[in-house]
Design a protein around this motif. Structure first.
Motif, PDB file in Angstrom:
ATOM      1  N   SER A  80       0.812  -1.217   0.000  1.00 49.60           N
ATOM      2  CA  SER A  80       0.000   0.000   0.000  1.00 49.60           C
ATOM      3  C   SER A  80       0.845   1.267   0.000  1.00 49.60           C
ATOM      4  O   SER A  80       0.327   2.346  -0.242  1.00 49.60           O
ATOM      5  N   ARG A  81       2.144   1.138   0.275  1.00 52.00           N
ATOM      6  CA  ARG A  81       2.982   2.343   0.309  1.00 52.00           C
ATOM      7  C   ARG A  81       4.172   2.260  -0.624  1.00 52.00           C
ATOM      8  O   ARG A  81       5.001   3.162  -0.662  1.00 52.00           O
ATOM      9  N   ALA A  82       4.305   1.164  -1.385  1.00 51.86           N
ATOM     10  CA  ALA A  82       5.438   1.006  -2.288  1.00 51.86           C
ATOM     11  C   ALA A  82       5.048   1.394  -3.712  1.00 51.86           C
ATOM     12  O   ALA A  82       3.922   1.152  -4.149  1.00 51.86           O
ATOM     13  N   SER A  83       5.996   1.980  -4.425  1.00 50.10           N
ATOM     14  CA  SER A  83       5.770   2.258  -5.846  1.00 50.10           C
ATOM     15  C   SER A  83       6.340   1.146  -6.719  1.00 50.10           C
ATOM     16  O   SER A  83       6.008   1.060  -7.904  1.00 50.10           O
ATOM     17  N   ALA A  84       7.178   0.291  -6.133  1.00 49.81           N
ATOM     18  CA  ALA A  84       7.709  -0.873  -6.852  1.00 49.81           C
ATOM     19  C   ALA A  84       8.463  -1.749  -5.856  1.00 49.81           C
ATOM     20  O   ALA A  84       8.895  -1.272  -4.793  1.00 49.81           O
ATOM     21  N   PHE A  85       8.615  -3.027  -6.193  1.00 51.34           N
ATOM     22  CA  PHE A  85       9.419  -3.968  -5.406  1.00 51.34           C
ATOM     23  C   PHE A  85      10.553  -4.501  -6.276  1.00 51.34           C
ATOM     24  O   PHE A  85      10.362  -4.804  -7.464  1.00 51.34           O
ATOM     25  N   ILE A  86      11.721  -4.627  -5.681  1.00 52.79           N
ATOM     26  CA  ILE A  86      12.863  -5.292  -6.323  1.00 52.79           C
ATOM     27  C   ILE A  86      13.284  -6.417  -5.391  1.00 52.79           C
ATOM     28  O   ILE A  86      13.684  -6.173  -4.243  1.00 52.79           O
ATOM     29  N   LYS A 116      -3.863  -8.137  -2.681  1.00 53.87           N
ATOM     30  CA  LYS A 116      -4.461  -6.804  -2.552  1.00 53.87           C
ATOM     31  C   LYS A 116      -4.152  -5.884  -3.725  1.00 53.87           C
ATOM     32  O   LYS A 116      -4.861  -4.900  -3.935  1.00 53.87           O
ATOM     33  N   ASN A 117      -3.088  -6.183  -4.467  1.00 52.52           N
ATOM     34  CA  ASN A 117      -2.622  -5.200  -5.447  1.00 52.52           C
ATOM     35  C   ASN A 117      -2.138  -5.926  -6.700  1.00 52.52           C
ATOM     36  O   ASN A 117      -1.099  -6.583  -6.688  1.00 52.52           O
ATOM     37  N   ALA A 118      -2.892  -5.775  -7.774  1.00 49.20           N
ATOM     38  CA  ALA A 118      -2.549  -6.458  -9.023  1.00 49.20           C
ATOM     39  C   ALA A 118      -1.612  -5.645  -9.899  1.00 49.20           C
ATOM     40  O   ALA A 118      -1.107  -6.153 -10.905  1.00 49.20           O
ATOM     41  N   GLU A 119      -1.358  -4.384  -9.541  1.00 50.11           N
ATOM     42  CA  GLU A 119      -0.671  -3.472 -10.461  1.00 50.11           C
ATOM     43  C   GLU A 119       0.724  -3.056 -10.022  1.00 50.11           C
ATOM     44  O   GLU A 119       1.533  -2.662 -10.864  1.00 50.11           O
ATOM     45  N   VAL A 120       1.031  -3.051  -8.734  1.00 49.10           N
ATOM     46  CA  VAL A 120       2.325  -2.529  -8.301  1.00 49.10           C
ATOM     47  C   VAL A 120       3.444  -3.317  -8.990  1.00 49.10           C
ATOM     48  O   VAL A 120       3.426  -4.548  -9.040  1.00 49.10           O
ATOM     49  N   PRO A 121       4.438  -2.617  -9.590  1.00 46.94           N
ATOM     50  CA  PRO A 121       5.507  -3.326 -10.299  1.00 46.94           C
ATOM     51  C   PRO A 121       6.356  -4.177  -9.353  1.00 46.94           C
ATOM     52  O   PRO A 121       6.732  -3.735  -8.262  1.00 46.94           O
ATOM     53  N   ILE A 122       6.642  -5.392  -9.784  1.00 46.33           N
ATOM     54  CA  ILE A 122       7.535  -6.287  -9.048  1.00 46.33           C
ATOM     55  C   ILE A 122       8.653  -6.720 -10.003  1.00 46.33           C
ATOM     56  O   ILE A 122       8.377  -7.254 -11.084  1.00 46.33           O
ATOM     57  N   TYR A 123       9.884  -6.469  -9.607  1.00 45.00           N
ATOM     58  CA  TYR A 123      11.058  -6.862 -10.388  1.00 45.00           C
ATOM     59  C   TYR A 123      11.860  -7.897  -9.606  1.00 45.00           C
ATOM     60  O   TYR A 123      11.982  -7.811  -8.377  1.00 45.00           O
ATOM     61  N   ILE A 151      13.154   1.255 -14.006  1.00 41.27           N
ATOM     62  CA  ILE A 151      12.267   0.926 -12.877  1.00 41.27           C
ATOM     63  C   ILE A 151      11.413   2.133 -12.513  1.00 41.27           C
ATOM     64  O   ILE A 151      10.198   2.021 -12.261  1.00 41.27           O
ATOM     65  N   ILE A 152      12.028   3.307 -12.485  1.00 38.88           N
ATOM     66  CA  ILE A 152      11.289   4.522 -12.111  1.00 38.88           C
ATOM     67  C   ILE A 152      10.193   4.826 -13.125  1.00 38.88           C
ATOM     68  O   ILE A 152       9.103   5.280 -12.758  1.00 38.88           O
ATOM     69  N   ARG A 153      10.466   4.570 -14.418  1.00 36.27           N
ATOM     70  CA  ARG A 153       9.422   4.782 -15.428  1.00 36.27           C
ATOM     71  C   ARG A 153       8.186   3.944 -15.107  1.00 36.27           C
ATOM     72  O   ARG A 153       7.051   4.428 -15.160  1.00 36.27           O
ATOM     73  N   GLU A 154       8.395   2.673 -14.749  1.00 38.02           N
ATOM     74  CA  GLU A 154       7.259   1.809 -14.417  1.00 38.02           C
ATOM     75  C   GLU A 154       6.595   2.236 -13.113  1.00 38.02           C
ATOM     76  O   GLU A 154       5.370   2.194 -12.979  1.00 38.02           O
ATOM     77  N   ALA A 155       7.412   2.660 -12.148  1.00 44.64           N
ATOM     78  CA  ALA A 155       6.853   3.110 -10.875  1.00 44.64           C
ATOM     79  C   ALA A 155       5.986   4.350 -11.073  1.00 44.64           C
ATOM     80  O   ALA A 155       4.893   4.470 -10.500  1.00 44.64           O
ATOM     81  N   LYS A 156       6.459   5.289 -11.901  1.00 45.23           N
ATOM     82  CA  LYS A 156       5.675   6.502 -12.170  1.00 45.23           C
ATOM     83  C   LYS A 156       4.386   6.165 -12.913  1.00 45.23           C
ATOM     84  O   LYS A 156       3.324   6.745 -12.634  1.00 45.23           O
ATOM     85  N   SER A 157       4.477   5.249 -13.857  1.00 50.46           N
ATOM     86  CA  SER A 157       3.276   4.845 -14.595  1.00 50.46           C
ATOM     87  C   SER A 157       2.240   4.245 -13.644  1.00 50.46           C
ATOM     88  O   SER A 157       1.042   4.536 -13.742  1.00 50.46           O
ATOM     89  N   MET A 181       2.013   4.863 -10.383  1.00 48.74           N
ATOM     90  CA  MET A 181       1.515   5.936  -9.524  1.00 48.74           C
ATOM     91  C   MET A 181       0.511   6.820 -10.259  1.00 48.74           C
ATOM     92  O   MET A 181      -0.499   7.238  -9.696  1.00 48.74           O
ATOM     93  N   ASP A 182       0.778   7.103 -11.536  1.00 46.54           N
ATOM     94  CA  ASP A 182      -0.124   7.951 -12.318  1.00 46.54           C
ATOM     95  C   ASP A 182      -1.499   7.310 -12.487  1.00 46.54           C
ATOM     96  O   ASP A 182      -2.501   8.009 -12.670  1.00 46.54           O
ATOM     97  N   GLY A 183      -1.559   5.995 -12.452  1.00 45.94           N
ATOM     98  CA  GLY A 183      -2.834   5.307 -12.630  1.00 45.94           C
ATOM     99  C   GLY A 183      -3.603   5.066 -11.350  1.00 45.94           C
ATOM    100  O   GLY A 183      -4.717   4.541 -11.389  1.00 45.94           O
TER     101      GLY A 183
END
Length: 754
Positions: free
Chosen positions: A56-62, A93-100, A137-143, A145-147
């Motif tokens: 709920s507070r992450a913009s991406a996981f690595i 809970k979250n189908a969209e957050v990027p996971i790398y 990674i940041i490009r995907e995280a921003k995308s 967040m924008d959604g």
């Protein structure tokens, strides 16, 4: 654009190591931070389910797959199992957050497909520069967040951040006025810049209009309608009391016959008064705990309703066979969580009553979990009524994440009729402010977006699971104390699942079961919502019989309040709590330990000055009393007045209308009322709603006559309030006046006797 704080989370056992792997992952972290993103690094998954809450507070996981415990066989590899469990927890809970995933030696061939398909990418260290990988990674995280932000909230954030000067109301001009005053500056610091910049008037075109449902507001209402399985949604900024009145003013006119749950919210009774309707009431069952049960299914049959119409003295001379009621309003759920099978009701009344209105102020969560089945107004893939509009009014601030007064009206079209939105909006405008609070609109928008799958269903399942764990914990404590000792009970079915949420079938109320005390109920018609927990205190049984000793609930809840636990509703020997999507294990465990402390203090008869210092400061007369002594004193007065039985019989007594509610209320407007003291009330016609707390349900409405049982109850209230100040029974509509001798006298405003 406002920068939200959503860090990129890295989980790698070498994150703090000085080896090559550690240096590599920290170089990537440094490159990410150089681009303006925060990094949160961890060396292990720890408690997987708890760490996954970071979704709920992450913009991406690595996530690293180079940990030493990796072995050659991916299906048996403990690291793969941990990885799979972690990803499952996040995706629950979250189908969209990027996971790398990233590795130095391991690649995708080491991983099974069920993990690979959940990923946004695979990073093989040292093949690209850290700076290049960071930007990817940041490009995907921003995308991502924008959604996240739904339409209106996004537009409001953009407007508040664009630096426009405000020349419109409100007069604080984005908070600037507060900065010109010391106390105003305190207000500004407390609520913050963003809230005040977002407090705008309806002249801001880019935000759309709430009053004509255009722009981003309209987009968000359409989005919410989709999420809640409705055809139409209208956000309301002053609570479900107002939502109810909107529905009524759209559907009901003067002298229309309406069918209403007798134990409805007072806003429905206000709507009856405002529209000039003639009400016919469906009467719920009750048990002697004071818990409101369901209206029997037989009451919903058209023949049963026609019989009530024929018996109503306000409809004398009307042919009940030709009357078609305009609306039926049902409280769904009751105050203690009893639900109705809405499909059964729709089927029974389709073609007979034009509009069904389910007051789901306490049930907006039910649409998001299969546990509730057809026990809520609007579900996916259900057949539409043939000739019946269905409305549901919901308080998104009660059990979802809306802020106070956030509400919505949902509408389901029938097969043959669609809502005329323009005509409905006339009623909407009648009850809407022309200066709505945009923070409330935004919370309606966000509360709906939060319930989008998979997040919403996961939140509801979590709340049900917490409620079940609490019930099991309470039963475990009771078992430990043994049969010869006492403990608090949580009202509900005798059988609980050993773990998890169990089956909803276990929560269906069955005929004749002793635990609910509502008698012969129809099969499959009612369900108890497990997140609504009514806690029973010792001293009263289901038959209304008082034990020798007892603990009235008001004493327990005052004790809890001084220990930082505030409950929703207090009855005679019960109090009510809710497991909303915001409840945590820490909260309900705190409640349980506070109840343990109460029991200990009760057994020791601890002095009230010690355990209830704030209460004793306000009421010094109790300082020298012990907790056991006070409990017993109030219990004995309840028993002497046989108050449980009196309350039940009072609510179930035959209440005869003498005039239309609107006609009786008109006596107030025309100043033709008479203030009548309690002892002289029998037979008089009230002009006001009379609403005892507990349970907070109107007992009499304007136009009805006082009977003997109601007068006896008010006499007991007068006697009790005099004996135990601070524990007063609050009755809205009862006028308290201090006489010259210092005593309190109680009156009710009635139709003046000419």
């Amino acid at each position: 654009m406002l920068r939200f704080n959503f860090p990129i989370v890295i989980i790698d056992e070498d994150f703090r190591s000085e080896n090559a792997s550690g240096l590599g992952i920290r170089a990537l972290a440094a490159a990410i931070e150089k681009e303006g993103f925060e990094v949160l690094g961890a060396t292990s998954y720890g408690d997987l389910s708890q760490f996954a809450q970071q979704q709920s507070r992450a913009s991406a996981f690595i996530l690293s797959i180079d940990d030493e415990e990796f072995t050659a066989g991916p299906e048996l590899d403990p690291a793969v199992l941990n990885l799979r469990k972690f990803i499952e927890e996040v995706r629950f809970k979250n189908a969209e957050v990027p996971i790398y995933l990233y590795g130095e030696t391991r690649t995708s061939q080491h991983l099974p497909n069920d993990i690979l398909r959940e990923l946004h990418g695979f990073i093989h260290m040292f093949e690209d520069t850290p700076e290049f990988v960071a930007r990817h990674i940041i490009r995907e995280a921003k995308s991502y967040m924008d959604g996240l932000a739904p339409p209106f909230f996004k537009a409001l954030v953009d407007y508040a951040q664009d630096g426009s000067y405000s020349w419109h109301c409100p007069g604080h001009s984005g908070g600037v006025a507060f900065l010109k005053s010391p106390v105003g500056r305190m207000f500004h610091q407390f609520f913050g810049e963003n809230m005040l910049r977002a407090d705008v008037c309806n002249s801001v075109d880019e935000l759309g209009q709430l009053l004509d449902h255009t722009g981003p507001i309209a987009q968000s209402e359409r989005n919410a309608a989709r999420i809640f399985n409705a055809d139409h949604c209208f956000f309301v900024t002053n609570g479900t009391s107002t939502s109810n009145k909107m529905v009524w003013h759209h559907a009901v006119a003067s002298d229309d016959v309406v069918v209403v749950d007798r134990n409805c919210h007072k806003s429905i009774l206000h709507a009856i008064i405002m529209t000039g309707a003639v009400p016919v009431f469906l009467r719920p069952t009750r048990n002697h705990y004071g818990i409101i049960g369901p209206i029997p299914q037989s009451e919903f049959a058209p023949a049963a309703i026609r019989k009530k119409i024929a018996a109503n003295p306000l409809l004398a001379g009307v042919d009940a066979k030709t009357v078609k009621p305009r609306i039926l309003t049902l409280t769904q759920s009751t105050y203690d969580g009893v639900l109705y099978n809405t499909e059964t009701i729709k089927h029974s009344l389709d073609g007979y009553i034009d509009t069904l209105h389910f007051d789901e102020a306490w049930l907006p969560h039910a649409a998001f979990h299969k546990f509730y089945g057809s026990f809520h107004a609007m579900g996916k893939n259900r057949p539409r009524p043939k000739d019946q509009l269905v409305f549901a009014t919901q308080s998104t601030h009660k059990l979802l994440a809306g802020i106070s007064q956030a509400s919505q009206v949902l509408v389901q079209d029938s097969q043959e009729r669609k809502l005329d939105r323009h005509l409905f909006n006339e009623a909407y405008l009648m009850h809407s402010s022309t200066s709505p609070q945009y923070a409330i609109i935004a919370s309606c928008d966000v509360a709906a977006a939060m319930m989008e799958a998979p997040g919403g269903p996961a939140l509801v399942e979590e709340s049900i699971a917490e409620a079940m764990d609490f019930r099991r914990a309470m039963r475990k404590v009771e078992k430990d104390y043994g049969k010869k000792d006492w403990w608090f009970k949580v009202w509900g079915p005798d059988r609980l699942a050993a773990e998890g949420i169990g089956k909803s079938a276990d929560w269906v109320l069955k005929a004749g079961e002793k635990w609910h005390g509502f008698g012969d109920l129809a099969e499959g018609f009612n369900l108890l919502d497990p997140i609504k927990s009514t806690i029973i205190t010792p001293g009263l049984d289901m038959s209304g019989k008082f034990a020798t000793t007892g603990i009235p609930a008001a004493i327990v809840t005052k004790f809890l309040a001084e220990h930082g636990v505030i409950v929703e509703k207090t009855g005679l020997y019960s109090f009510f709590i809710m497991f909303t999507i915001g409840i945590t294990k820490g909260r309900w465990n705190t409640l349980l330990t506070a109840l343990q402390q109460f029991k200990d203090d009760y057994e020791r008869n601890q002095p009230l000055w010690r355990i209830l210092p704030e209460f004793c400061a306000a009421h010094p007369r109790y300082e020298r009393m012990g907790l056991h002594d006070l409990s017993q004193s109030i219990h004995e007065m309840y028993a002497k007045g046989d108050i449980a039985r009196l309350t039940t019989e009072m609510y179930l007594s035959d209440l005869q209308p003498a005039m239309k509610p609107s006609d009786a209320y008109a006596y107030i407007a025309h100043r033709k009322t008479e203030r009548v003291e309690i002892d002289a009330l029998e037979g008089r016609i009230t002009t006001s709603l009379l609403t005892p707390y507990p349970p907070g349900i109107p007992l009499l409405i304007p136009g009805e006559r006082f009977n003997r049982k109601i007068v006896d109850y008010l006499k007991f209230t007068r006697q009790f309030n005099a004996a135990f100040p601070g524990f007063d029974t609050d009755v809205h509509g009862l006028v308290e006046i201090d006489s010259d001798d210092g005593k309190h006298r109680y009156f009710v405003d009635c139709v003046r006797a000419d």
